[in-house]
Design a protein around this motif. Sequence first.
Motif, short mmCIF file in Angstrom:
data_model
loop_
_atom_site.label_atom_id
_atom_site.label_comp_id
_atom_site.label_asym_id
_atom_site.label_seq_id
_atom_site.Cartn_x
_atom_site.Cartn_y
_atom_site.Cartn_z
N SER A 188 27.34 47.74 30.39
CA SER A 188 28.47 47.37 31.25
C SER A 188 28.08 47.39 32.73
O SER A 188 27.11 48.06 33.12
CB SER A 188 29.65 48.32 31.03
OG SER A 188 30.02 48.38 29.68
N VAL A 189 28.89 46.68 33.51
CA VAL A 189 28.77 46.69 34.96
C VAL A 189 30.11 47.16 35.52
O VAL A 189 31.17 46.60 35.19
CB VAL A 189 28.42 45.29 35.51
CG1 VAL A 189 28.29 45.34 37.03
CG2 VAL A 189 27.15 44.77 34.89
N LEU A 190 30.06 48.19 36.35
CA LEU A 190 31.25 48.73 37.00
C LEU A 190 31.29 48.20 38.42
O LEU A 190 30.34 48.39 39.19
CB LEU A 190 31.20 50.25 37.00
CG LEU A 190 32.31 51.01 37.75
CD1 LEU A 190 33.66 50.78 37.08
CD2 LEU A 190 31.98 52.50 37.80
N THR A 191 32.36 47.50 38.80
CA THR A 191 32.48 46.95 40.14
C THR A 191 33.73 47.48 40.82
O THR A 191 34.72 47.82 40.15
CB THR A 191 32.53 45.41 40.12
OG1 THR A 191 33.71 44.98 39.42
CG2 THR A 191 31.29 44.83 39.46
N LEU A 192 33.68 47.54 42.14
CA LEU A 192 34.81 48.03 42.92
C LEU A 192 35.16 47.03 44.00
O LEU A 192 34.29 46.59 44.76
CB LEU A 192 34.46 49.38 43.56
CG LEU A 192 35.60 50.09 44.30
CD1 LEU A 192 36.58 50.70 43.29
CD2 LEU A 192 35.06 51.18 45.22
N THR A 193 36.42 46.67 44.06
CA THR A 193 36.94 45.81 45.11
C THR A 193 37.89 46.64 45.97
O THR A 193 38.79 47.30 45.45
CB THR A 193 37.69 44.61 44.52
OG1 THR A 193 36.82 43.89 43.65
CG2 THR A 193 38.18 43.69 45.62
N SER A 194 37.69 46.62 47.28
CA SER A 194 38.50 47.45 48.18
C SER A 194 39.13 46.61 49.27
O SER A 194 38.58 45.57 49.70
CB SER A 194 37.64 48.55 48.82
OG SER A 194 37.18 49.45 47.84
N GLY A 195 40.29 47.05 49.74
CA GLY A 195 41.00 46.40 50.83
C GLY A 195 41.95 47.39 51.48
O GLY A 195 41.95 48.58 51.16
N VAL A 196 42.78 46.90 52.37
CA VAL A 196 43.68 47.79 53.11
C VAL A 196 44.70 48.46 52.19
O VAL A 196 45.25 49.50 52.54
CB VAL A 196 44.40 47.02 54.23
CG1 VAL A 196 43.42 46.56 55.27
CG2 VAL A 196 45.18 45.83 53.66
N ASN A 197 44.95 47.88 51.03
CA ASN A 197 45.94 48.45 50.11
C ASN A 197 45.33 49.36 49.05
O ASN A 197 46.03 49.85 48.18
CB ASN A 197 46.72 47.32 49.42
CG ASN A 197 47.56 46.53 50.40
OD1 ASN A 197 48.16 47.09 51.32
ND2 ASN A 197 47.59 45.21 50.21
N GLY A 198 44.01 49.58 49.13
CA GLY A 198 43.37 50.46 48.16
C GLY A 198 42.20 49.79 47.47
O GLY A 198 41.63 48.83 47.97
N SER A 199 41.86 50.31 46.29
CA SER A 199 40.69 49.84 45.55
C SER A 199 41.04 49.62 44.08
O SER A 199 41.89 50.32 43.53
CB SER A 199 39.54 50.84 45.65
OG SER A 199 39.17 51.08 46.99
N VAL A 200 40.35 48.67 43.48
CA VAL A 200 40.49 48.38 42.05
C VAL A 200 39.10 48.34 41.44
O VAL A 200 38.20 47.65 41.95
CB VAL A 200 41.21 47.04 41.81
CG1 VAL A 200 41.25 46.73 40.31
CG2 VAL A 200 42.61 47.07 42.39
N ALA A 201 38.89 49.10 40.36
CA ALA A 201 37.61 49.12 39.65
C ALA A 201 37.74 48.30 38.38
O ALA A 201 38.76 48.35 37.68
CB ALA A 201 37.20 50.54 39.31
#
Length: 402
Positions: A188-201
Amino acid sequence: MRRALIIIAIILVLLGIGVATYFLFFARTAGIAVAPTGSVSLPVAGQQEVPDIGIVNTSSTTPVIAPVPVSARLVKISAGPVVLGEVLVDIPAKNASSSPDVAINYIERESGNVFSYLTNTKTITRTSNKTIPGIQSASWLPNASLAFVRYLSGTDFSTINTYALPANGVGGFFLPQNLADIAVSSTSVLTLTSGVNGSVASLERTDGTHAISIFSTPLSALRVSFAGKNQYLAYTKPSATLPGYAFLVSGTGRFSPVVGPQNGLVALASPSGKWVLVSYTLVNAMQMTLINTVTGETFPLPVATIADKCAWMADDSVIYCGIPMNPPADIAYPDDWYQGAVHFSDRIWKIQVSGRYAQLVLDFPKETNDDSLDAEAMAINSFGTVLSFVNKNDGSLWGYSL
């Protein structure tokens, strides 16, 4: 818990937005290449076509330079600079008359070419001549068949690209742009997207398909990694001036506090997730502890460094670290080290988890006649016989037989 996370997020959001890209990619700005303007858009994750975004399918004419043995156990594999992130693979014996070997697979930073060094035969082979200049980091599959490489593009270096580079240079695909972090396991590959409203993995297959969201948080400045089976480690981006927190995240997205608040906090989970190595600063001095995530017990360690300068054995029994000799006082750790404002002179130490005692393994300055080592990107093979590391001082790659 959610209210506490929101309070922490408010403190960290501005810092995370402003410095996250800097810490990840600008430690050595001279090596960054800008992709041409007017490039075509990135393909959907999982597609095998390669767009013209800094990647050139041409053969490299750079000669392969032979490794330099320094002693019976220490070898300078490449003068570098190499991309941060190498992987060691155990190769079984082909027959009764041959011996097992260990391959250290790495990427040349200037060209993006992939190489493999065999520790027994002491030979280097170029496995890919695909040109991707300016790669900043590489996260490999454990079998070394594929590396997820990260580099910047655009006239203002604002776009973070993550490209799946096969070790043989054939094929390849892009993941979505501007990922805040990435971690890789065998499946698997774990990715993280972040912005002013928080993060989603998100979790996806190693071919970039079947992505699913696994957790979200109001924290926008995070690092993530695997921490055993169906469990993840998330911790706030380290800063000497702000308190940091680390959490274990279950497969259902439940956050469990591990440690914090601690200024300058950096965390490194063991392969099983039972232990977390934590470094932090106290009155501008580096400290290091070991936390049992099952019992919650915390054990101070007799040596201290930044956890990013360490690597776990596959069975959780031992940690190898680059430990600075006489680190400068009144320095903002780890910020100044990440930014290259301070350099260390390290020796390699072995920390036994069961007794929490430390043993000197490699006196690098003595072994190399006073060469200075600032170790990073440390890695070890699954059998625990070979250690590799990059010297931050010059980007060279080294191997050491344990």
